[in-house]
Design a protein around this motif. Structure first.
Motif, mmCIF file in Angstrom:
data_model
loop_
_atom_site.group_PDB
_atom_site.id
_atom_site.type_symbol
_atom_site.label_atom_id
_atom_site.label_comp_id
_atom_site.label_asym_id
_atom_site.label_seq_id
_atom_site.Cartn_x
_atom_site.Cartn_y
_atom_site.Cartn_z
ATOM 1 N N HIS A 85 0.843 -1.192 0.000
ATOM 2 C CA HIS A 85 0.000 0.000 0.000
ATOM 3 C C HIS A 85 0.883 1.249 0.000
ATOM 4 O O HIS A 85 1.553 1.558 0.988
ATOM 5 C CB HIS A 85 -0.896 -0.007 1.232
ATOM 6 N N GLU A 86 0.911 1.940 -1.114
ATOM 7 C CA GLU A 86 1.733 3.143 -1.226
ATOM 8 C C GLU A 86 1.193 4.029 -2.338
ATOM 9 O O GLU A 86 0.548 3.553 -3.272
ATOM 10 C CB GLU A 86 3.192 2.787 -1.525
ATOM 11 N N LYS A 87 1.471 5.312 -2.215
ATOM 12 C CA LYS A 87 1.035 6.258 -3.237
ATOM 13 C C LYS A 87 2.060 6.288 -4.354
ATOM 14 O O LYS A 87 3.256 6.486 -4.118
ATOM 15 C CB LYS A 87 0.857 7.664 -2.645
ATOM 16 N N LEU A 88 1.578 6.095 -5.599
ATOM 17 C CA LEU A 88 2.468 6.081 -6.759
ATOM 18 C C LEU A 88 2.592 7.452 -7.399
ATOM 19 O O LEU A 88 3.556 7.722 -8.108
ATOM 20 C CB LEU A 88 1.958 5.080 -7.802
ATOM 21 N N GLY A 89 1.616 8.309 -7.193
ATOM 22 C CA GLY A 89 1.646 9.632 -7.806
ATOM 23 C C GLY A 89 0.248 10.200 -7.894
ATOM 24 O O GLY A 89 -0.651 9.784 -7.156
ATOM 25 N N GLU A 90 0.078 11.117 -8.819
ATOM 26 C CA GLU A 90 -1.225 11.761 -9.009
ATOM 27 C C GLU A 90 -1.582 11.793 -10.480
ATOM 28 O O GLU A 90 -0.708 11.878 -11.345
ATOM 29 C CB GLU A 90 -1.200 13.181 -8.438
ATOM 30 N N VAL A 91 -2.896 11.719 -10.755
ATOM 31 C CA VAL A 91 -3.374 11.758 -12.137
ATOM 32 C C VAL A 91 -3.131 13.145 -12.723
ATOM 33 O O VAL A 91 -3.450 14.165 -12.107
ATOM 34 C CB VAL A 91 -4.877 11.421 -12.200
ATOM 35 N N ASP A 92 -2.550 13.172 -13.914
ATOM 36 C CA ASP A 92 -2.349 14.434 -14.621
ATOM 37 C C ASP A 92 -3.443 14.640 -15.662
ATOM 38 O O ASP A 92 -3.959 15.731 -15.830
ATOM 39 C CB ASP A 92 -0.979 14.455 -15.299
ATOM 40 N N ARG A 93 -3.813 13.531 -16.345
ATOM 41 C CA ARG A 93 -4.854 13.595 -17.379
ATOM 42 C C ARG A 93 -5.222 12.173 -17.793
ATOM 43 O O ARG A 93 -4.561 11.208 -17.395
ATOM 44 C CB ARG A 93 -4.368 14.379 -18.594
ATOM 45 N N GLY A 94 -6.266 12.053 -18.611
ATOM 46 C CA GLY A 94 -6.635 10.774 -19.185
ATOM 47 C C GLY A 94 -6.304 10.741 -20.663
ATOM 48 O O GLY A 94 -6.298 11.784 -21.336
ATOM 49 N N LEU A 95 -6.028 9.573 -21.185
ATOM 50 C CA LEU A 95 -5.791 9.370 -22.615
ATOM 51 C C LEU A 95 -6.944 8.540 -23.158
ATOM 52 O O LEU A 95 -7.234 7.457 -22.637
ATOM 53 C CB LEU A 95 -4.454 8.648 -22.848
ATOM 54 N N PHE A 96 -7.601 9.041 -24.207
ATOM 55 C CA PHE A 96 -8.825 8.427 -24.719
ATOM 56 C C PHE A 96 -8.623 7.952 -26.154
ATOM 57 O O PHE A 96 -7.865 8.551 -26.925
ATOM 58 C CB PHE A 96 -9.984 9.420 -24.658
ATOM 59 N N ASP A 97 -9.338 6.891 -26.498
ATOM 60 C CA ASP A 97 -9.322 6.397 -27.869
ATOM 61 C C ASP A 97 -10.017 7.417 -28.753
ATOM 62 O O ASP A 97 -11.176 7.786 -28.486
ATOM 63 C CB ASP A 97 -10.041 5.049 -27.942
ATOM 64 N N PRO A 98 -9.361 7.900 -29.815
ATOM 65 C CA PRO A 98 -9.969 8.950 -30.648
ATOM 66 C C PRO A 98 -11.209 8.497 -31.405
ATOM 67 O O PRO A 98 -12.055 9.310 -31.762
ATOM 68 C CB PRO A 98 -8.843 9.321 -31.622
ATOM 69 N N ASP A 99 -11.342 7.178 -31.620
ATOM 70 C CA ASP A 99 -12.489 6.673 -32.374
ATOM 71 C C ASP A 99 -13.688 6.369 -31.470
ATOM 72 O O ASP A 99 -14.830 6.657 -31.821
ATOM 73 C CB ASP A 99 -12.103 5.408 -33.144
ATOM 74 N N THR A 100 -13.418 5.770 -30.297
ATOM 75 C CA THR A 100 -14.509 5.353 -29.424
ATOM 76 C C THR A 100 -14.743 6.323 -28.270
ATOM 77 O O THR A 100 -15.815 6.312 -27.657
ATOM 78 C CB THR A 100 -14.226 3.960 -28.837
ATOM 79 N N GLY A 101 -13.748 7.140 -27.952
ATOM 80 C CA GLY A 101 -13.862 8.053 -26.826
ATOM 81 C C GLY A 101 -13.688 7.378 -25.479
ATOM 82 O O GLY A 101 -13.854 8.016 -24.433
ATOM 83 N N LYS A 102 -13.321 6.088 -25.474
ATOM 84 C CA LYS A 102 -13.162 5.371 -24.219
ATOM 85 C C LYS A 102 -11.782 5.623 -23.614
ATOM 86 O O LYS A 102 -10.791 5.790 -24.318
ATOM 87 C CB LYS A 102 -13.366 3.865 -24.430
#
Length: 226
Positions: A159-176
Motif C-alpha cells: 500500500h503506497e502512493k504512486l503519484g497523481e493523475v495528470d490527465r486521461g488518454l482516450f481512444d480517438p475513435d470510441t472516446g473510451k
C-alpha cells in the motif's frame, strides 16, 4: 504452490482438510491486470440444507469465495482446501454485484481482456463452464469516471502512493478511456502512462487504486507531450 486458471477444473468436488465435502467449484476470480488467479467460488449446492454440519449439511444460504492461497491441491475432478469446514463456513458469501466478466477496455488493441476472452472460449471447448472466469467489478465504471488532475493513485500491495493523475488518454475513435497519465515524484517529477487494465478500484472520483508489480511499474512508458 501457485495455481493457474487452466489448473482448475470447473465442477470439481471441493473438500475441506478435515474430510468434509463443501460443494463444487463454480467460478474462478482473476486479477484484472494480469489474469492472476486470486479466488475460487464454491457452489455449496445441496448443502443449503439448513442442517448442522454433524447432520450432513453446512446450512449455508450462499456460495462462498475462497482465496487462492487456501487451495492445497487441485486435480482432475477434485480440489482440496487448506481449511476446515468450520473455517469455510466463515468465508465471505459470493455476490454477483461484486464481480463481472472480463471487459475489453481498449477496443482495437489486443490486450489482457482479449486474452481472457480467448482463453474462456478455449476453456469452453474443453467442457469448462462458460462465464466461469470473472474479475472483481470496479466500484465505478471507467466510462463514468470524471478524470481530474490531482487524483491520488495508490497501489494496493504494497500500500503506497504512486503519484497523481495528470490527465486521461482516450481512444480517438470510441472516446473510451485507455490510460491515465500519472505524475510521479515530488521534487523531480516524471509522467508515465498507466493503462487502465491496472486499475482495480475507483473511489468516489477522489483516488484510483491499482494492482501493479514493481517490474511492471518500472516498464511503464514515459509520457511526452505530442
Amino acid at each position: 504452490m501457485p495455481f493457474y486458471p487452466q489448473d482448475i477444473d470447473i465442477g470439481a468436488d471441493v473438500y475441506s482438510n478435515d474430510g468434509h465435502k463443501l460443494g463444487e467449484l463454480r467460478r474462478v476470480i482473476l486479477k484484472r491486470s494480469d489474469l492472476t488467479l486470486t479466488h475460487v467460488v464454491v457452489d455449496v449446492g445441496f448443502l443449503r440444507s439448513g442442517h448442522h454440519l454433524w447432520e450432513g449439511g453446512l446450512g449455508l444460504d450462499y456460495d462462498r469465495v475462497v482465496p487462492a492461497e487456501a487451495v492445497a491441491s487441485a486435480g482432475r475432478g477434485r480440489i482440496d482446501l487448506a481449511m476446515t469446514a468450520g473455517e469455510f463456513k466463515e468465508a465471505p458469501a459470493y455476490s454477483e454485484d461484486r464481480y463481472e466478466g472480463p471487459q475489453d477496455l481498449t477496443p482495437g488493441n489486443y490486450d489482457i481482456a482479449d486474452l481472457a476472452l480467448q482463453a474462456q472460449i478455449v476453456a469452453g471447448a474443453i467442457a469448462s463452464a462458460p462465464g466461469a472466469w470473472i474479475v472483481e467489478r470496479l466500484n465505478r465504471p471507467l466510462d463514468s469516471l470524471d478524470i481530474r488532475a490531482g487524483m491520488g493513485v495508490w497501489r494496493n500491495y504494497p500500500h503506497e502512493k504512486l503519484g497523481e493523475v495528470d490527465r486521461g488518454l482516450f481512444d480517438p475513435d470510441t472516446g473510451k478511456l485507455q490510460a491515465l497519465v500519472v505524475k510521479r515524484g515530488f521534487v523531480t517529477t516524471r509522467d508515465v502512462i498507466l493503462p487502465v487494465r491496472y486499475v482495480s478500484e475507483i473511489i468516489d472520483d477522489v483516488s484510483v487504486r491499482v494492482d501493479i508489480t514493481d517490474e511492471e511499474l518500472d516498464k511503464l512508458q514515459e509520457y511526452r507531450e505530442p
